[in-house]
Design an enzyme around this catalytic site. Structure first.
Site, mmCIF file in Angstrom:
data_model
loop_
_atom_site.group_PDB
_atom_site.id
_atom_site.type_symbol
_atom_site.label_atom_id
_atom_site.label_comp_id
_atom_site.label_asym_id
_atom_site.label_seq_id
_atom_site.Cartn_x
_atom_site.Cartn_y
_atom_site.Cartn_z
ATOM 1 N N ALA A 127 -4.966 6.974 -10.876
ATOM 2 C CA ALA A 127 -4.660 8.161 -11.677
ATOM 3 C C ALA A 127 -5.939 8.813 -12.208
ATOM 4 C CB ALA A 127 -3.740 7.773 -12.829
ATOM 5 N N ASP B 153 -4.134 11.160 -4.729
ATOM 6 C CA ASP B 153 -3.671 10.195 -3.724
ATOM 7 C C ASP B 153 -3.517 10.815 -2.338
ATOM 8 O OD1 ASP B 153 -3.507 8.352 -5.741
ATOM 9 O OD2 ASP B 153 -1.409 7.811 -5.395
ATOM 10 N N GLY C 227 0.818 -1.207 0.000
ATOM 11 C CA GLY C 227 0.000 0.000 0.000
ATOM 12 C C GLY C 227 0.854 1.260 0.000
ATOM 13 N N HIS D 197 -19.014 -8.404 -34.414
ATOM 14 C CA HIS D 197 -18.604 -9.808 -34.396
ATOM 15 C C HIS D 197 -17.448 -10.010 -35.363
ATOM 16 C CE1 HIS D 197 -18.785 -14.140 -34.139
ATOM 17 N NE2 HIS D 197 -18.685 -14.164 -35.467
HETATM 18 P P1 FAD Z 1 1.320 11.750 -7.959
HETATM 19 O O1 FAD Z 1 1.226 11.102 -9.278
HETATM 20 O O2 FAD Z 1 2.013 11.005 -6.868
HETATM 21 O O3 FAD Z 1 2.032 13.153 -8.196
HETATM 22 C C1 FAD Z 1 2.384 13.975 -7.159
HETATM 23 C C2 FAD Z 1 3.473 14.902 -7.632
HETATM 24 O O4 FAD Z 1 3.648 15.916 -6.677
HETATM 25 C C3 FAD Z 1 4.841 14.234 -7.794
HETATM 26 O O5 FAD Z 1 5.411 14.591 -9.021
HETATM 27 C C4 FAD Z 1 5.650 14.782 -6.629
HETATM 28 O O6 FAD Z 1 7.026 14.895 -6.921
HETATM 29 C C5 FAD Z 1 5.033 16.161 -6.487
HETATM 30 N N1 FAD Z 1 5.180 16.763 -5.169
HETATM 31 C C6 FAD Z 1 4.910 16.219 -3.956
HETATM 32 N N2 FAD Z 1 5.098 17.119 -2.977
HETATM 33 C C7 FAD Z 1 5.497 18.270 -3.573
HETATM 34 C C8 FAD Z 1 5.830 19.549 -3.105
HETATM 35 N N3 FAD Z 1 5.763 19.867 -1.810
HETATM 36 N N4 FAD Z 1 6.215 20.486 -4.003
HETATM 37 C C9 FAD Z 1 6.282 20.183 -5.324
HETATM 38 N N5 FAD Z 1 5.960 18.983 -5.825
HETATM 39 C C10 FAD Z 1 5.567 18.045 -4.964
HETATM 40 N N6 FAD Z 1 -3.158 4.156 -11.166
HETATM 41 C C11 FAD Z 1 -3.990 3.877 -12.192
HETATM 42 O O7 FAD Z 1 -5.055 4.483 -12.291
HETATM 43 N N7 FAD Z 1 -3.653 2.949 -13.146
HETATM 44 C C12 FAD Z 1 -2.499 2.253 -13.081
HETATM 45 O O8 FAD Z 1 -2.219 1.419 -13.954
HETATM 46 C C13 FAD Z 1 -1.616 2.511 -12.010
HETATM 47 N N8 FAD Z 1 -0.448 1.854 -11.914
HETATM 48 C C14 FAD Z 1 0.406 2.136 -10.878
HETATM 49 C C15 FAD Z 1 1.586 1.415 -10.785
HETATM 50 C C16 FAD Z 1 2.446 1.655 -9.742
HETATM 51 C C17 FAD Z 1 3.737 0.879 -9.660
HETATM 52 C C18 FAD Z 1 2.147 2.668 -8.781
HETATM 53 C C19 FAD Z 1 3.084 2.987 -7.678
HETATM 54 C C20 FAD Z 1 0.970 3.385 -8.872
HETATM 55 C C21 FAD Z 1 0.080 3.108 -9.918
HETATM 56 N N9 FAD Z 1 -1.139 3.789 -10.034
HETATM 57 C C22 FAD Z 1 -1.983 3.492 -11.054
HETATM 58 C C23 FAD Z 1 -1.537 4.817 -9.064
HETATM 59 C C24 FAD Z 1 -1.255 6.214 -9.636
HETATM 60 O O9 FAD Z 1 0.102 6.310 -9.980
HETATM 61 C C25 FAD Z 1 -1.632 7.278 -8.626
HETATM 62 O O10 FAD Z 1 -2.964 7.081 -8.196
HETATM 63 C C26 FAD Z 1 -1.517 8.663 -9.250
HETATM 64 O O11 FAD Z 1 -0.207 8.913 -9.679
HETATM 65 C C27 FAD Z 1 -1.942 9.739 -8.243
HETATM 66 O O12 FAD Z 1 -1.832 10.987 -8.848
HETATM 67 P P2 FAD Z 1 -1.566 12.315 -7.999
HETATM 68 O O13 FAD Z 1 -1.554 13.408 -8.993
HETATM 69 O O14 FAD Z 1 -2.490 12.357 -6.864
HETATM 70 O O15 FAD Z 1 -0.109 12.117 -7.368
HETATM 71 P P1 NAI Z 2 -2.663 -2.588 -2.408
HETATM 72 O O1 NAI Z 2 -3.446 -1.905 -1.383
HETATM 73 O O2 NAI Z 2 -3.255 -2.843 -3.742
HETATM 74 O O3 NAI Z 2 -2.218 -4.023 -1.853
HETATM 75 C C1 NAI Z 2 -1.479 -4.164 -0.685
HETATM 76 C C2 NAI Z 2 -1.588 -5.606 -0.229
HETATM 77 O O4 NAI Z 2 -0.623 -5.806 0.786
HETATM 78 C C3 NAI Z 2 -2.946 -5.956 0.363
HETATM 79 O O5 NAI Z 2 -3.419 -7.149 -0.204
HETATM 80 C C4 NAI Z 2 -2.667 -6.078 1.853
HETATM 81 O O6 NAI Z 2 -3.491 -7.013 2.494
HETATM 82 C C5 NAI Z 2 -1.226 -6.556 1.836
HETATM 83 N N1 NAI Z 2 -0.474 -6.253 3.052
HETATM 84 C C6 NAI Z 2 -0.467 -5.097 3.763
HETATM 85 N N2 NAI Z 2 0.382 -5.184 4.798
HETATM 86 C C7 NAI Z 2 0.948 -6.417 4.733
HETATM 87 C C8 NAI Z 2 1.919 -7.098 5.517
HETATM 88 N N3 NAI Z 2 2.493 -6.519 6.572
HETATM 89 N N4 NAI Z 2 2.249 -8.353 5.170
HETATM 90 C C9 NAI Z 2 1.678 -8.959 4.104
HETATM 91 N N5 NAI Z 2 0.754 -8.361 3.316
HETATM 92 C C10 NAI Z 2 0.393 -7.109 3.635
HETATM 93 O O7 NAI Z 2 -1.299 -1.776 -2.507
HETATM 94 P P2 NAI Z 2 -0.115 -1.787 -3.579
HETATM 95 O O8 NAI Z 2 -0.115 -3.026 -4.382
HETATM 96 O O9 NAI Z 2 1.087 -1.397 -2.818
HETATM 97 O O10 NAI Z 2 -0.505 -0.610 -4.533
HETATM 98 C C11 NAI Z 2 -0.761 0.684 -4.003
HETATM 99 C C12 NAI Z 2 -1.832 1.353 -4.764
HETATM 100 O O11 NAI Z 2 -1.346 1.822 -6.012
HETATM 101 C C13 NAI Z 2 -3.022 0.474 -5.144
HETATM 102 O O12 NAI Z 2 -3.946 0.333 -4.086
HETATM 103 C C14 NAI Z 2 -3.607 1.218 -6.272
HETATM 104 O O13 NAI Z 2 -4.417 2.242 -5.760
HETATM 105 C C15 NAI Z 2 -2.393 1.813 -6.948
HETATM 106 N N6 NAI Z 2 -2.043 0.987 -8.109
HETATM 107 C C16 NAI Z 2 -2.954 0.865 -9.116
HETATM 108 C C17 NAI Z 2 -2.671 0.088 -10.206
HETATM 109 C C18 NAI Z 2 -3.704 -0.079 -11.249
HETATM 110 O O14 NAI Z 2 -4.675 0.669 -11.241
HETATM 111 N N7 NAI Z 2 -3.551 -1.009 -12.189
HETATM 112 C C19 NAI Z 2 -1.391 -0.596 -10.359
HETATM 113 C C20 NAI Z 2 -0.534 -0.442 -9.215
HETATM 114 C C21 NAI Z 2 -0.857 0.349 -8.157
#
Ligand code: FAD
Ligand code: NAI
Length: 475
Positions: free
Chosen positions: A330, A322, A281, A454
């Site tokens: 996103a 977030d 998480g 289809h």
């Molecule tokens: P962020 O994208 O985290 O952007 C915040 C920005 O603010 C950053 O650039 C940071 O540097 C900047 N910032 C922070 N504090 C300051 C400050 N004080 N001054 C200036 N700049 C600052 N979501 C999906 O919907 N689909 C996906 O497939 C997906 N895949 C993911 C895969 C991974 C591995 C991870 C980690 C996340 C994924 N997510 C996905 C989640 C998604 O990335 C986030 O929900 C999204 O980026 C949140 O957008 P945001 O604009 O709130 O914040």
């Molecule tokens: P997550 O919340 O999806 O999953 C975390 C998992 O870790 C849960 O199943 C939880 O039960 C487990 N967990 C928590 N503490 C633990 C512990 N101490 N030991 C063992 N298991 C434990 O979080 P994740 O995968 O880190 O992703 C973070 C967030 O980023 C997602 O919730 C999602 O919002 C976003 N994301 C979205 C993607 C997408 O839309 N395709 C892709 C990747 C990330």
């Protein structure tokens, strides 16, 4: 004299940059401050999503899927591949290039919309005449004043207590996307979205992957029938997922990482791996924002407290994405960004939290919108369910991927669609139809009566809608 803006957005991720663009479209004088640095120390707009999230993970998921297909599935199509080799360096470089294209894309959009960009960290200084004064600490330090502030500072990966990320052995999502050589053995803690996506990438590229999940159920938020089907597919692929574990001490050394845990049977296990990805998480990011200076309220999780309209406790300070409550996605951040810009302009921006789709980009993909069957049962709502398997879909057979199904849940009386759940090929694209249908309050019969091309995977959607009334045509 400080530079003055109508709207200052802190954070250039999908929430922040979209809010800035919409505010500029509405005629405001807009600035966006973002601190993300690329490898050369320059700006890298797009936030977590672009730099270490959605975009690079999907690039690697695509590349690794090609590799797996070439190695294991092309042969089914009569294509024999000899001497298949992985060039991981090139695969990672391609991923970096895709990231850069997206960074550049956001920078271009800022220019196009005449948004002033500051590269550096923004922090609150004080309430100033008609707004708020912020300090931007970048190459130089400067003060800027905004009438409205939109905080979109995103989130960071949560570390396990006692096992900080070193991005060498113990990896967050950042390190997980740039491992220089395929680890022989890889463990992931957390079988959530990142655990499954990143676990899939490295398994396809040759790692022996173990995913350790604390909860006894797999993908608890997903419809149970869909989660069960997905788990079957992951088991078959050799992604080892252990549920109900209790992770103990983690030791990191020159040879890799040792994870001590207790399995669901209560047995003590010691697992040696080359790398460990911790995906348990994410935590809202307010580090360095100096929220205290202006009295910006945070909740017990460290998220900025907002109401349904993304208003904070301070007048004209908004927070989105977030860093606030709700799913960390996103597209959720983007929708909130648009809605807030429109509210600032006196319009009625709106985000429908009931129709935010979720997609997990594994193979099979998992996608859903609305309520799950277990939620409807818990609510005591009378519903009807209809499913259709991809096994009976002509396009899926032609693709050579018949895993999974589409499932509809509709109100027993009115037939209104309450949830749509999918596991299978390309369901990340199919789910949009369900989102549109739910936004328009469609009934299952509405979908069942619409002509679908289809052969297409979307016919499975129509058939699952027909299944609500027990009248599938092809099953
Ligand atoms: P962020 O994208 O985290 O952007 C915040 C920005 O603010 C950053 O650039 C940071 O540097 C900047 N910032 C922070 N504090 C300051 C400050 N004080 N001054 C200036 N700049 C600052 N979501 C999906 O919907 N689909 C996906 O497939 C997906 N895949 C993911 C895969 C991974 C591995 C991870 C980690 C996340 C994924 N997510 C996905 C989640 C998604 O990335 C986030 O929900 C999204 O980026 C949140 O957008 P945001 O604009 O709130 O914040
Ligand atoms: P997550 O919340 O999806 O999953 C975390 C998992 O870790 C849960 O199943 C939880 O039960 C487990 N967990 C928590 N503490 C633990 C512990 N101490 N030991 C063992 N298991 C434990 O979080 P994740 O995968 O880190 O992703 C973070 C967030 O980023 C997602 O919730 C999602 O919002 C976003 N994301 C979205 C993607 C997408 O839309 N395709 C892709 C990747 C990330």
């Amino acid at each position: 004299m400080s530079k003055q803006f109508d709207v200052i957005v802190i954070g250039g991720g999908p929430g922040g940059y979209i809010a800035a663009i919409r505010a500029a479209q509405l005629g405001f004088n807009v600035a966006c401050v973002d601190e993300w640095k690329n490898a050369a120390g320059g700006p890298a707009l797009g936030g977590t999503c672009t730099n270490v999230g959605c975009i690079p993970s999907k690039a690697l998921l695509q590349s690794s899927e090609h590799f797996e297909h070439a190695g294991k599935h092309f042969v089914d199509h009569g294509i024999n591949v000899k001497g298949l080799e992985l060039d991981l360096g090139k695969m990672l470089a391609r991923k970096d290039q895709v990231v850069k294209q997206n960074n550049d894309g956001v920078a271009y959009l800022f220019k196009k919309n005449k948004i002033t960009f500051f590269h550096g960290r923004a922090s609150f200084v004080k309430a100033a005449d008609g707004g708020y004064e912020l300090k931007v600490a970048g190459a130089a330090e400067e003060a800027i004043v905004g009438k409205h502030i939109i905080v979109a500072t995103g989130s960071n990966a949560r570390a396990l207590p006692g096992a900080p990320f070193d991005e060498e052995n113990i990896l967050s999502n950042d390190g997980a996307l740039r491992v220089g050589a395929v680890p022989k053995k890889l463990a992931l803690i957390g079988s959530g979205v990142i655990g499954l996506e990143m676990g899939s990438v490295w398994r396809r590229l040759g790692a022996e992957v173990t995913v350790l999940e604390g909860l006894p159920t797999f993908l608890g938020a997903v419809d149970e029938q869909i989660a069960k089907e997905a788990k079957k597919a992951f088991d078959k692929q050799g992604l080892k997922i252990e549920l109900g574990v209790k992770v103990g001490e983690i030791k990191s050394g020159k040879k890799g990482v040792n994870v001590a845990y207790t399995n669901a049977k209560g047995e003590a296990v010691s697992l040696d791996v080359d790398k460990l990805i911790v995906s348990i998480g994410r935590v809202p990011n307010t580090v360095g924002l100096n929220a205290e200076a202006v009295g910006l309220a945070l909740d017990e999780r460290g998220a900025i407290t907002v109401d349904g309209d993304c208003k904070t406790n301070l007048p004209n300070v908004w927070a989105i994405g977030d860093v606030v409550r709700g799913p960390m996605l996103a597209h959720k951040a983007e929708e909130e960004g648009v809605a807030v810009a429109e509210r600032i302009a006196g319009q009625h921006g709106h985000v429908n939290f009931n129709t935010i789709p979720w997609v997990i980009y594994t193979s099979p993909e998992i996608a859903w919108v609305g309520q799950t069957e277990q939620q409807l049962k818990a609510e005591g709502r009378a519903y009807k369910a209809g499913t259709f398997p991809f096994l009976a879909n002509g396009r899926a057979r032609a693709l050579g991927d018949t895993t999974g199904m589409v499932k509809f849940l509709a109100d027993a009386t009115t037939d209104e669609i309450l949830g749509v759940h999918m596991v299978g090929p390309q369901v990340s694209e199919l789910i949009s139809e369900a989102v549109v249908a739910m936004e328009f309050k469609a009934s299952a019969e509405d979908i069942a009566r619409i002509c679908h091309a289809h052969p297409s995977l979307s016919e499975a959607t129509k058939e699952a809608a027909l299944a609500i009334d027990k009248r599938t045509l092809n099953f």
